[in-house]
Design a protein around this motif. Structure first.
Motif, PDB file in Angstrom:
ATOM      1  N   PRO A  83      63.974  23.621  -5.410  1.00 56.75           N
ATOM      2  CA  PRO A  83      62.647  23.821  -4.810  1.00 56.75           C
ATOM      3  C   PRO A  83      62.089  22.580  -4.131  1.00 56.75           C
ATOM      4  N   SER A  84      62.346  21.394  -4.690  1.00 59.24           N
ATOM      5  CA  SER A  84      61.812  20.155  -4.101  1.00 59.24           C
ATOM      6  C   SER A  84      62.477  19.855  -2.768  1.00 59.24           C
ATOM      7  N   ALA A  85      63.771  20.126  -2.662  1.00 59.77           N
ATOM      8  CA  ALA A  85      64.464  19.935  -1.385  1.00 59.77           C
ATOM      9  C   ALA A  85      64.040  21.004  -0.391  1.00 59.77           C
ATOM     10  N   ALA A  86      63.867  22.236  -0.857  1.00 60.43           N
ATOM     11  CA  ALA A  86      63.437  23.318   0.028  1.00 60.43           C
ATOM     12  C   ALA A  86      62.102  22.981   0.684  1.00 60.43           C
ATOM     13  N   SER A  87      61.211  22.365  -0.090  1.00 57.96           N
ATOM     14  CA  SER A  87      59.897  22.015   0.435  1.00 57.96           C
ATOM     15  C   SER A  87      59.996  21.075   1.626  1.00 57.96           C
ATOM     16  N   VAL A  88      60.852  20.052   1.529  1.00 64.88           N
ATOM     17  CA  VAL A  88      60.950  19.088   2.628  1.00 64.88           C
ATOM     18  C   VAL A  88      61.719  19.667   3.815  1.00 64.88           C
ATOM     19  N   CYS A 115      71.036  22.901  -0.856  1.00 69.98           N
ATOM     20  CA  CYS A 115      69.716  23.298  -1.355  1.00 69.98           C
ATOM     21  C   CYS A 115      69.666  24.801  -1.604  1.00 69.98           C
ATOM     22  N   LEU A 116      70.171  25.599  -0.666  1.00 65.75           N
ATOM     23  CA  LEU A 116      70.166  27.054  -0.823  1.00 65.75           C
ATOM     24  C   LEU A 116      71.069  27.476  -1.978  1.00 65.75           C
ATOM     25  N   ARG A 117      72.188  26.808  -2.114  1.00 65.33           N
ATOM     26  CA  ARG A 117      73.085  27.107  -3.227  1.00 65.33           C
ATOM     27  C   ARG A 117      72.385  26.832  -4.558  1.00 65.33           C
ATOM     28  N   GLN A 118      71.619  25.749  -4.615  1.00 64.41           N
ATOM     29  CA  GLN A 118      70.867  25.422  -5.826  1.00 64.41           C
ATOM     30  C   GLN A 118      69.780  26.447  -6.094  1.00 64.41           C
ATOM     31  N   MET A 119      69.086  26.886  -5.056  1.00 65.75           N
ATOM     32  CA  MET A 119      68.037  27.884  -5.232  1.00 65.75           C
ATOM     33  C   MET A 119      68.609  29.181  -5.789  1.00 65.75           C
ATOM     34  N   GLU A 175      66.072  36.004  -8.616  1.00 68.24           N
ATOM     35  CA  GLU A 175      66.666  36.567  -7.401  1.00 68.24           C
ATOM     36  C   GLU A 175      65.658  36.716  -6.268  1.00 68.24           C
ATOM     37  N   VAL A 176      64.449  37.171  -6.576  1.00 73.04           N
ATOM     38  CA  VAL A 176      63.438  37.367  -5.528  1.00 73.04           C
ATOM     39  C   VAL A 176      63.126  36.053  -4.832  1.00 73.04           C
ATOM     40  N   THR A 177      62.936  34.988  -5.610  1.00 76.66           N
ATOM     41  CA  THR A 177      62.647  33.673  -5.029  1.00 76.66           C
ATOM     42  C   THR A 177      63.823  33.170  -4.208  1.00 76.66           C
ATOM     43  N   ALA A 178      65.040  33.341  -4.728  1.00 79.49           N
ATOM     44  CA  ALA A 178      66.229  32.894  -4.005  1.00 79.49           C
ATOM     45  C   ALA A 178      66.363  33.609  -2.669  1.00 79.49           C
ATOM     46  N   VAL A 179      66.149  34.918  -2.658  1.00 76.36           N
ATOM     47  CA  VAL A 179      66.242  35.687  -1.407  1.00 76.36           C
ATOM     48  C   VAL A 179      65.168  35.231  -0.428  1.00 76.36           C
ATOM     49  N   ALA A 180      63.939  35.016  -0.926  1.00 72.53           N
ATOM     50  CA  ALA A 180      62.847  34.576  -0.056  1.00 72.53           C
ATOM     51  C   ALA A 180      63.154  33.218   0.556  1.00 72.53           C
ATOM     52  N   CYS A 181      63.721  32.318  -0.229  1.00 70.01           N
ATOM     53  CA  CYS A 181      64.097  30.997   0.277  1.00 70.01           C
ATOM     54  C   CYS A 181      65.130  31.126   1.393  1.00 70.01           C
ATOM     55  N   VAL A 182      66.165  31.915   1.158  1.00 66.18           N
ATOM     56  CA  VAL A 182      67.219  32.091   2.170  1.00 66.18           C
ATOM     57  C   VAL A 182      66.666  32.788   3.405  1.00 66.18           C
ATOM     58  N   ASP A 183      65.809  33.796   3.205  1.00 69.30           N
ATOM     59  CA  ASP A 183      65.208  34.511   4.341  1.00 69.30           C
ATOM     60  C   ASP A 183      64.474  33.557   5.280  1.00 69.30           C
ATOM     61  N   THR A 184      63.671  32.657   4.695  1.00 71.09           N
ATOM     62  CA  THR A 184      62.886  31.752   5.531  1.00 71.09           C
ATOM     63  C   THR A 184      63.774  30.716   6.213  1.00 71.09           C
ATOM     64  N   GLU A 223      80.202  30.827  -0.271  1.00 73.06           N
ATOM     65  CA  GLU A 223      81.381  31.589  -0.674  1.00 73.06           C
ATOM     66  C   GLU A 223      82.037  30.960  -1.905  1.00 73.06           C
ATOM     67  N   GLY A 224      82.454  31.835  -2.818  1.00 78.74           N
ATOM     68  CA  GLY A 224      83.152  31.356  -4.000  1.00 78.74           C
ATOM     69  C   GLY A 224      82.263  30.851  -5.103  1.00 78.74           C
ATOM     70  N   HIS A 225      80.950  31.120  -5.025  1.00 73.50           N
ATOM     71  CA  HIS A 225      80.031  30.624  -6.051  1.00 73.50           C
ATOM     72  C   HIS A 225      79.494  31.742  -6.946  1.00 73.50           C
ATOM     73  N   GLY A 226      80.296  32.791  -7.122  1.00 73.47           N
ATOM     74  CA  GLY A 226      79.981  33.801  -8.119  1.00 73.47           C
ATOM     75  C   GLY A 226      79.334  35.059  -7.582  1.00 73.47           C
ATOM     76  N   PRO A 227      79.280  36.106  -8.426  1.00 69.47           N
ATOM     77  CA  PRO A 227      78.731  37.408  -8.018  1.00 69.47           C
ATOM     78  C   PRO A 227      77.245  37.355  -7.681  1.00 69.47           C
ATOM     79  N   ARG A 228      76.496  36.437  -8.311  1.00 68.93           N
ATOM     80  CA  ARG A 228      75.061  36.324  -8.023  1.00 68.93           C
ATOM     81  C   ARG A 228      74.846  35.997  -6.554  1.00 68.93           C
ATOM     82  N   VAL A 229      75.687  35.144  -5.991  1.00 65.69           N
ATOM     83  CA  VAL A 229      75.577  34.776  -4.582  1.00 65.69           C
ATOM     84  C   VAL A 229      75.763  36.007  -3.700  1.00 65.69           C
TER      85      VAL A 229
END
Length: 328
Positions: free
Chosen positions: A68-73, A140-144, A150-159, A176-182
């Motif tokens: 989140p801190s990296a996403a902000s900047v 940063c997106l991978r960390q999010m 999931e909702v926050t992660a999708v919103a971060c990627v969407d923006t 790619e390759g970072h699990g089913p959640r991705v």
């Protein structure tokens, strides 16, 4: 370019290696530190006096802003977590405590342990031309995706997609390759959300079976956040606008919103306008309202279509009448 300009190009903080690669000598760095125009906050790390406090804290901890801190900047959605997130390499020396850095730099005495989150992670090698104090966009997106709901992660990627910071192809390759959640998150992501709250509402509506179009231009004032679609997929004359307080509280933005709503109304559109605070406090109630309006407009269109068909049937001459009217 002088030393301060070079530091500014790197976001206010750079490593000795980066500064030497940009033409500055070790003597230049020593002189700047002695004169007080530059600070050395850690071995081999130099900062401008106006550098971000959070960025300096991350460097002092031996890491860089993450999640989140990296996403902000980067200018993308961070969610509602306001803590300082710092990623530190697993093999790094644990020379500093998070609460010591927080008390010294973030101004949070008494609650510092909760204000800083240190992630001991497998970090990627830093590129010479990228800032040393924050995670790059893909990481940063991978960390999010890994750390957030999931909702926050999708919103971060969407923006991030909407801001063109990354393409879907780059995103897929980077995650790619970072699990089913991705894979689950990627299926839900799409461009169109200028802000995280727009993505959150889009996701909540999709979960209720409500389709929307995003960034639809129906007025001369600017695109609307969303236009609803009916249950059969038809475009409805219903717009949804989502206002962030920081922007829409200004007088010029307030007047612009009213002009936009009036122009939309003159074109036959209903505008539903909600605040970011409403999204955060009562998302369920907000979605219920939108669904009811969608259903009402759907019913109105069904009734209008029925009446048109009924009028058509009553005015259509019978085939027998047509035949009798034909000349022999």
């Amino acid at each position: 370019m002088d030393l301060l300009q070079t530091l500014a190009a790197f976001g206010g903080i750079a490593t000795r290696h980066q500064l030497l690669a940009n033409g500055h000598s070790g003597g230049d760095l020593t002189t700047a530190v002695q004169r007080g125009t530059v600070r050395r906050v850690r071995q081999g790390f130099y900062v401008r006096l106006d550098a971000s406090t959070d960025a300096v804290a991350a460097v002092r901890l031996g890491g860089r802003l993450a999640g989140p801190s990296a996403a902000s900047v980067h200018g993308i959605w961070t969610g509602y977590d306001r803590r300082l997130h710092v990623s530190v390499a697993r093999n790094a020396s644990r020379l500093r405590q998070a609460h010591q850095v927080a008390q010294g730099l973030t101004g949070a005495p008494g609650s510092a342990d909760a204000s800083v989150v240190v992630h001991w992670t497998d970090t990627e090698p830093q590129q010479l031309d990228e800032p040393c104090w924050r995670s790059p966009v893909v990481l940063c997106l991978r960390q999010m995706v890994a750390w957030c709901d999931e909702v926050t992660a999708v919103a971060c990627v969407d923006t991030a997609l909407q801001a063109s910071l990354i393409s879907m192809e780059e995103l897929t390759a980077g995650l790619e390759g970072h699990g089913p959640r991705v894979r689950s998150v990627l299926r839900l992501c799409r461009p169109g959300s200028d802000s995280g709250i727009e993505s959150i509402v889009r996701q909540a509506l999709a979960a209720r079976g409500v389709e929307v179009e995003q960034q639809v231009s129906v007025t001369s004032v600017g695109p609307s956040d969303m236009r609803l679609r009916g249950r059969r997929g038809q475009a409805l004359r219903v717009l949804v606008e989502l206002d962030g307080f920081a922007f829409h509280s200004r007088r010029d933005a307030f007047d612009r919103d009213r002009r936009k709503d009036a122009e939309a109304a003159s074109a036959g559109y209903t505008t539903l306008r909600f605040s970011a605070d409403q999204v955060e406090r009562d998302l369920g109630g907000l979605v219920d309202t939108i669904v009811r309006v969608r259903d009402a407009h759907d019913a109105g269109m069904d009734e209008s279509l029925f009446l048109k068909r009924a009028r058509f049937r009553t005015t259509l001459p019978s085939l027998a009448r047509i035949r009798t009217d034909l000349p022999e």
